[in-house]
Design a protein around this motif. Structure first.
Motif, mmCIF file in Angstrom:
data_model
loop_
_atom_site.group_PDB
_atom_site.id
_atom_site.type_symbol
_atom_site.label_atom_id
_atom_site.label_comp_id
_atom_site.label_asym_id
_atom_site.label_seq_id
_atom_site.Cartn_x
_atom_site.Cartn_y
_atom_site.Cartn_z
ATOM 1 N N PRO A 1 0.851 -1.122 0.157
ATOM 2 C CA PRO A 1 0.008 0.057 0.014
ATOM 3 C C PRO A 1 0.870 1.447 -0.054
ATOM 4 O O PRO A 1 2.147 1.158 0.413
ATOM 5 C CB PRO A 1 -0.833 0.033 1.263
ATOM 6 N N LYS A 2 0.130 2.206 -0.464
ATOM 7 C CA LYS A 2 0.980 3.584 -0.422
ATOM 8 C C LYS A 2 1.010 4.145 1.145
ATOM 9 O O LYS A 2 0.191 3.714 1.912
ATOM 10 C CB LYS A 2 0.237 4.654 -1.204
ATOM 11 N N CYS A 3 2.033 4.761 1.501
ATOM 12 C CA CYS A 3 2.407 5.268 2.676
ATOM 13 C C CYS A 3 2.238 6.878 2.773
ATOM 14 O O CYS A 3 2.790 7.538 1.888
ATOM 15 C CB CYS A 3 3.780 4.692 3.307
ATOM 16 N N GLY A 4 1.990 7.277 3.954
ATOM 17 C CA GLY A 4 1.906 8.612 4.188
ATOM 18 C C GLY A 4 2.739 9.080 5.320
ATOM 19 O O GLY A 4 3.786 8.364 5.759
ATOM 20 N N VAL A 5 2.764 10.286 5.940
ATOM 21 C CA VAL A 5 3.604 10.610 6.786
ATOM 22 C C VAL A 5 3.019 11.095 8.371
ATOM 23 O O VAL A 5 3.604 11.452 8.991
ATOM 24 C CB VAL A 5 4.536 12.106 6.459
ATOM 25 N N GLY A 6 1.724 10.521 8.495
ATOM 26 C CA GLY A 6 1.221 10.611 9.855
ATOM 27 C C GLY A 6 0.448 12.046 10.004
ATOM 28 O O GLY A 6 0.111 12.306 11.154
ATOM 29 N N LEU A 7 0.174 12.717 8.926
ATOM 30 C CA LEU A 7 -0.249 13.952 8.841
ATOM 31 C C LEU A 7 -1.784 13.965 8.013
ATOM 32 O O LEU A 7 -1.734 13.105 7.119
ATOM 33 C CB LEU A 7 0.382 15.086 8.289
ATOM 34 N N THR A 8 -2.807 14.714 8.665
ATOM 35 C CA THR A 8 -3.883 14.657 7.883
ATOM 36 C C THR A 8 -4.223 15.873 7.527
ATOM 37 O O THR A 8 -4.202 16.940 8.266
ATOM 38 C CB THR A 8 -5.064 13.907 8.764
ATOM 39 N N PHE A 9 -4.632 16.220 6.175
ATOM 40 C CA PHE A 9 -4.725 17.884 5.792
ATOM 41 C C PHE A 9 -6.393 17.817 5.580
ATOM 42 O O PHE A 9 -7.115 16.956 5.023
ATOM 43 C CB PHE A 9 -3.784 17.939 4.611
ATOM 44 N N ARG A 10 -6.472 19.064 5.461
ATOM 45 C CA ARG A 10 -7.889 19.591 5.042
ATOM 46 C C ARG A 10 -7.695 20.949 4.444
ATOM 47 O O ARG A 10 -6.919 21.745 5.014
ATOM 48 C CB ARG A 10 -9.199 19.682 6.110
ATOM 49 N N VAL A 11 -8.576 21.154 3.376
ATOM 50 C CA VAL A 11 -8.352 22.403 2.488
ATOM 51 C C VAL A 11 -8.946 23.468 3.403
ATOM 52 O O VAL A 11 -10.330 23.282 3.768
ATOM 53 C CB VAL A 11 -8.957 22.272 1.124
ATOM 54 N N ASP A 12 -8.488 24.807 3.713
ATOM 55 C CA ASP A 12 -9.186 25.891 4.333
ATOM 56 C C ASP A 12 -9.909 26.779 3.264
ATOM 57 O O ASP A 12 -9.996 26.376 2.281
ATOM 58 C CB ASP A 12 -8.185 26.656 5.095
ATOM 59 N N ASP A 13 -10.486 27.800 3.655
ATOM 60 C CA ASP A 13 -11.276 28.484 2.784
ATOM 61 C C ASP A 13 -10.688 29.253 1.891
ATOM 62 O O ASP A 13 -11.316 29.642 0.693
ATOM 63 C CB ASP A 13 -12.103 29.822 3.709
ATOM 64 N N VAL A 14 -9.223 29.387 1.881
ATOM 65 C CA VAL A 14 -8.618 30.056 0.693
ATOM 66 C C VAL A 14 -7.644 29.085 -0.100
ATOM 67 O O VAL A 14 -6.852 29.574 -0.957
ATOM 68 C CB VAL A 14 -7.761 31.181 1.145
ATOM 69 N N GLY A 15 -7.743 27.847 0.132
ATOM 70 C CA GLY A 15 -7.189 26.722 -0.763
ATOM 71 C C GLY A 15 -5.843 26.171 -0.154
ATOM 72 O O GLY A 15 -5.321 25.423 -0.740
ATOM 73 N N TYR A 16 -5.386 26.414 1.020
ATOM 74 C CA TYR A 16 -4.493 25.862 1.770
ATOM 75 C C TYR A 16 -4.678 24.454 2.168
ATOM 76 O O TYR A 16 -5.742 24.554 2.674
ATOM 77 C CB TYR A 16 -3.696 26.749 2.649
ATOM 78 N N TYR A 17 -3.806 23.533 2.241
ATOM 79 C CA TYR A 17 -4.063 22.212 2.662
ATOM 80 C C TYR A 17 -3.505 22.827 4.355
ATOM 81 O O TYR A 17 -2.226 22.968 4.626
ATOM 82 C CB TYR A 17 -3.236 21.310 2.160
ATOM 83 N N ARG A 18 -4.238 22.444 5.310
ATOM 84 C CA ARG A 18 -3.838 22.742 6.661
ATOM 85 C C ARG A 18 -3.800 21.423 7.566
ATOM 86 O O ARG A 18 -4.426 20.387 7.289
ATOM 87 C CB ARG A 18 -4.940 23.656 7.208
ATOM 88 N N VAL A 19 -2.874 21.285 8.508
ATOM 89 C CA VAL A 19 -2.866 20.199 9.236
ATOM 90 C C VAL A 19 -3.834 20.095 10.273
ATOM 91 O O VAL A 19 -4.052 20.872 10.948
ATOM 92 C CB VAL A 19 -1.425 19.763 9.849
ATOM 93 N N VAL A 20 -4.899 18.905 10.310
ATOM 94 C CA VAL A 20 -6.007 18.981 11.356
ATOM 95 C C VAL A 20 -5.554 17.718 12.179
ATOM 96 O O VAL A 20 -6.285 17.764 13.132
ATOM 97 C CB VAL A 20 -7.491 18.726 10.567
ATOM 98 N N GLU A 21 -4.673 16.843 11.693
ATOM 99 C CA GLU A 21 -4.379 15.838 12.778
ATOM 100 C C GLU A 21 -2.953 15.305 12.566
ATOM 101 O O GLU A 21 -2.389 15.426 11.405
ATOM 102 C CB GLU A 21 -5.356 14.653 12.510
ATOM 103 N N ARG A 22 -2.355 15.080 13.519
ATOM 104 C CA ARG A 22 -0.999 14.469 13.591
ATOM 105 C C ARG A 22 -0.636 13.417 14.429
ATOM 106 O O ARG A 22 -1.274 13.372 15.562
ATOM 107 C CB ARG A 22 0.002 15.787 14.068
#
Length: 100
Positions: A1-22
């Motif tokens: 499987p593909k692997c990530g880095v333990g961070l979860t991102f969500r897009v904010d109102d202006v289009g930035y991916y923000r960390v919402v979980e670590r």
């Protein structure tokens, strides 16, 4: 499987991916110990990610277990940008949780 880095991102109102979980249990292994909730992902492998689609970002962030990922983050608190080299170490079952 593909692997990530333990961070979860969500897009904010202006289009930035923000960390919402670590995933703190992976912080040392993945290299994410300096990342704070709310920090923005600015670049992945040199590419600007603001406004990028989830699928396209997933192609950049996810990869083989143990491989490295160079990112540029922006602190939610100071506004300063900081570079990191992260290690992909968490299998991702739900690709919508891009960082793993």
């Amino acid at each position: 499987p593909k692997c990530g880095v333990g961070l979860t991102f969500r897009v904010d109102d202006v289009g930035y991916y923000r960390v919402v979980e670590r995933d703190a249990s992976l912080a040392n292994e993945a290299g994410t110990s300096s990342v704070e909730i709310g920090d923005a992902l600015v670049r992945v492998a040199g590419r600007l990610v603001k406004g990028m689609g989830h699928a396209q970002l997933g192609l950049l962030v996810l990869g083989p277990m143990g491989s490295s990922l160079t990112v540029l983050m922006q602190s939610a608190y100071t506004g300063l940008e900081y570079p990191l080299v992260l290690t992909r170490c968490k299998p991702v079952l739900d690709a919508r949780k891009m960082g793993g």
